[in-house]
Scaffold this active site. Structure first.
Site, PDB file in Angstrom:
ATOM      1  N   ARG A 149       0.867  -1.174   0.000  1.00  0.00           N
ATOM      2  CA  ARG A 149       0.000   0.000   0.000  1.00  0.00           C
ATOM      3  C   ARG A 149       0.907   1.228   0.000  1.00  0.00           C
ATOM      4  O   ARG A 149       2.052   1.181   0.440  1.00  0.00           O
ATOM      5  CB  ARG A 149      -0.884   0.012   1.241  1.00  0.00           C
ATOM      6  CG  ARG A 149      -1.791  -1.205   1.389  1.00  0.00           C
ATOM      7  CD  ARG A 149      -2.586  -1.124   2.687  1.00  0.00           C
ATOM      8  NE  ARG A 149      -3.518  -2.245   2.840  1.00  0.00           N
ATOM      9  CZ  ARG A 149      -3.244  -3.354   3.510  1.00  0.00           C
ATOM     10  NH1 ARG A 149      -2.067  -3.506   4.098  1.00  0.00           N
ATOM     11  NH2 ARG A 149      -4.137  -4.328   3.600  1.00  0.00           N
ATOM     12  N   LYS A 173      -1.874  -2.144   8.080  1.00  0.00           N
ATOM     13  CA  LYS A 173      -3.016  -1.558   8.782  1.00  0.00           C
ATOM     14  C   LYS A 173      -3.068  -2.067  10.214  1.00  0.00           C
ATOM     15  O   LYS A 173      -2.809  -3.236  10.492  1.00  0.00           O
ATOM     16  CB  LYS A 173      -4.313  -1.924   8.047  1.00  0.00           C
ATOM     17  CG  LYS A 173      -4.490  -1.206   6.714  1.00  0.00           C
ATOM     18  CD  LYS A 173      -5.834  -1.532   6.098  1.00  0.00           C
ATOM     19  CE  LYS A 173      -6.053  -0.746   4.809  1.00  0.00           C
ATOM     20  NZ  LYS A 173      -7.361  -1.061   4.189  1.00  0.00           N
ATOM     21  N   HIS A 246      -1.847   2.201  -6.054  1.00  0.00           N
ATOM     22  CA  HIS A 246      -2.601   0.973  -5.770  1.00  0.00           C
ATOM     23  C   HIS A 246      -2.679   0.067  -7.001  1.00  0.00           C
ATOM     24  O   HIS A 246      -2.878  -1.142  -6.875  1.00  0.00           O
ATOM     25  CB  HIS A 246      -4.006   1.317  -5.288  1.00  0.00           C
ATOM     26  CG  HIS A 246      -4.576   0.312  -4.327  1.00  0.00           C
ATOM     27  ND1 HIS A 246      -4.002   0.044  -3.104  1.00  0.00           N
ATOM     28  CD2 HIS A 246      -5.634  -0.521  -4.430  1.00  0.00           C
ATOM     29  CE1 HIS A 246      -4.701  -0.890  -2.489  1.00  0.00           C
ATOM     30  NE2 HIS A 246      -5.697  -1.252  -3.273  1.00  0.00           N
ATOM     31  N   ARG A 249      -0.132  -2.510  -6.699  1.00  0.00           N
ATOM     32  CA  ARG A 249      -0.521  -3.561  -5.749  1.00  0.00           C
ATOM     33  C   ARG A 249      -1.445  -4.584  -6.421  1.00  0.00           C
ATOM     34  O   ARG A 249      -1.267  -5.789  -6.268  1.00  0.00           O
ATOM     35  CB  ARG A 249      -1.201  -2.906  -4.549  1.00  0.00           C
ATOM     36  CG  ARG A 249      -1.663  -3.870  -3.455  1.00  0.00           C
ATOM     37  CD  ARG A 249      -2.088  -3.035  -2.243  1.00  0.00           C
ATOM     38  NE  ARG A 249      -2.871  -3.781  -1.274  1.00  0.00           N
ATOM     39  CZ  ARG A 249      -2.358  -4.521  -0.293  1.00  0.00           C
ATOM     40  NH1 ARG A 249      -1.046  -4.649  -0.185  1.00  0.00           N
ATOM     41  NH2 ARG A 249      -3.148  -5.137   0.570  1.00  0.00           N
ATOM     42  N   HIS A 272      -3.853  -9.329   3.781  1.00  0.00           N
ATOM     43  CA  HIS A 272      -5.314  -9.301   3.721  1.00  0.00           C
ATOM     44  C   HIS A 272      -5.912 -10.243   4.759  1.00  0.00           C
ATOM     45  O   HIS A 272      -6.461 -11.278   4.429  1.00  0.00           O
ATOM     46  CB  HIS A 272      -5.791  -9.714   2.328  1.00  0.00           C
ATOM     47  CG  HIS A 272      -5.925  -8.585   1.383  1.00  0.00           C
ATOM     48  ND1 HIS A 272      -6.051  -8.764   0.024  1.00  0.00           N
ATOM     49  CD2 HIS A 272      -5.946  -7.246   1.567  1.00  0.00           C
ATOM     50  CE1 HIS A 272      -6.143  -7.587  -0.579  1.00  0.00           C
ATOM     51  NE2 HIS A 272      -6.083  -6.658   0.345  1.00  0.00           N
ATOM     52  N   TYR A 281      -3.410 -17.461   9.286  1.00  0.00           N
ATOM     53  CA  TYR A 281      -2.160 -17.137   8.596  1.00  0.00           C
ATOM     54  C   TYR A 281      -1.178 -16.439   9.539  1.00  0.00           C
ATOM     55  O   TYR A 281      -0.433 -15.570   9.123  1.00  0.00           O
ATOM     56  CB  TYR A 281      -2.432 -16.238   7.397  1.00  0.00           C
ATOM     57  CG  TYR A 281      -3.387 -16.823   6.402  1.00  0.00           C
ATOM     58  CD1 TYR A 281      -4.428 -16.061   5.899  1.00  0.00           C
ATOM     59  CD2 TYR A 281      -3.262 -18.135   5.995  1.00  0.00           C
ATOM     60  CE1 TYR A 281      -5.318 -16.600   4.992  1.00  0.00           C
ATOM     61  CE2 TYR A 281      -4.144 -18.680   5.092  1.00  0.00           C
ATOM     62  CZ  TYR A 281      -5.171 -17.908   4.593  1.00  0.00           C
ATOM     63  OH  TYR A 281      -6.044 -18.445   3.691  1.00  0.00           O
TER      64      TYR A 281
END
Length: 304
Positions: A149, A173, A246, A249, A272, A281
């Site tokens: 990002r 994030k 983006h 990405r 994600h 994960y």
């Protein structure tokens, strides 16, 4: 339950009955293997006769969340519909779950995906005889090599670079850290920037000494500045698409997955976590992620 025997039968059907091109058959096969992966990741123990429209819609929506472009999603949908028509013809299933299957209803427009040649054109449009050109090339190489990002790029720290072993640590994030492989080409341009430009800067502000990419005033780049740099490079390369950071990405994810990369590995690299609610994960196999990039990323694998 593995779908692989059914997919192999489908390949023979496409070859013998439909006489499709080899590239189309391979693409359809890859798309269906992704469906098989998805069902295993979600722990859906469903065969072709048990799966419904709900699960198939989840799969298509998941691909959208993963960052695939609209064209790729349309091809996946076409592969699924053709596959289930084949199963119906062979009396393997009684009802076709794809009859009411639509593509994902998107709340936002999917950013454009660039081809590898378009990425190359943008990278080669940058003038490396200037300091900011060396920096910009390193930035765009990193965006594409790691699927970052824009905020992750501007926040990238020197202390989080492990270029000698082919990884960087990214703060995503929610301040969540992840380890992302980085290819040799991007690592080379980062080193060129650090050694040839950044180390010669004498005006670096104290609070920004650990930031990798800096502006001329010795501070970290803003998101707006990165957007402007990308727009300028796209214009210089003659790219007509609406390109943003983006876009790199989405191109990263699309090129890896279309090349055959594992969905789980790409999801881990993109950070994600929201795609699957359970945190399955948490423990990343970094050797596996690096091998995925080396094998499937266009700027990492050897090209003929």
């Amino acid at each position: 339950m593995s779908w692989r025997p059914y997919i192999k039968g489908f390949k023979a059907y496409l070859l013998l009955e439909r006489s499709l091109a080899d590239n189309t058959i391979e693409a359809y096969q890859r798309d269906l293997y992704k469906l098989d992966e998805f069902l295993q990741l979600r722990e859906y123990k469903l065969g072709p006769a048990e799966i419904g429209t709900t699960q198939l819609s989840e799969f298509i929506f998941w691909l959208n969340e993963l960052g695939l472009g609209a064209r790729t999603q349309a091809r996946v949908l076409s592969a699924i519909k053709t596959f289930f028509k084949y199963l119906l013809t062979e009396d393997i299933i009684v009802d076709d779950p794809t009859e009411l299957l639509d593509g994902p209803r998107l709340s936002r427009k999917i950013p454009e995906v660039m081809s590898y040649d378009e990425i190359q054109a943008m990278l080669h449009s940058i003038d490396l005889s200037t300091d900011h050109g060396v920096r910009n090339r390193a930035m765009l190489e990193t965006l594409y090599a790691c699927g970052l990002r824009v905020s992750e790029l501007t926040d990238l720290r020197l202390s989080n670079l492990f270029l000698d072993i082919g990884f960087i640590k990214v703060i995503g994030k929610g301040d969540k850290e992840r380890i992302v492989p980085i290819g040799e080409e991007a690592a080379k341009h980062i080193n060129l920037y650090i050694e040839g430009v950044r180390r010669r800067m004498t005006n670096i502000h104290k609070d920004f000494e650990n930031y990798l990419f800096l502006n001329r005033r010795g501070k970290s780049l803003s998101r707006v500045m990165v957007f402007m740099i990308v727009k300028e490079c796209a214009e210089a390369a003659g790219i007509q698409k609406n390109v943003s950071p983006h876009t790199f990405r989405h191109s990263f994810a699309t090129h890896l997955i279309e090349g055959g990369a594992d969905l789980k590995a790409v999801q881990d690299m993109l950070g994600h976590e929201s795609i699957i609610t359970t945190e399955i994960y948490t423990h990343l196999d970094t050797d596996y992620l690096r091998e995925t990039v080396m094998q499937f990323h266009p700027r990492s694998r050897k090209r003929g």
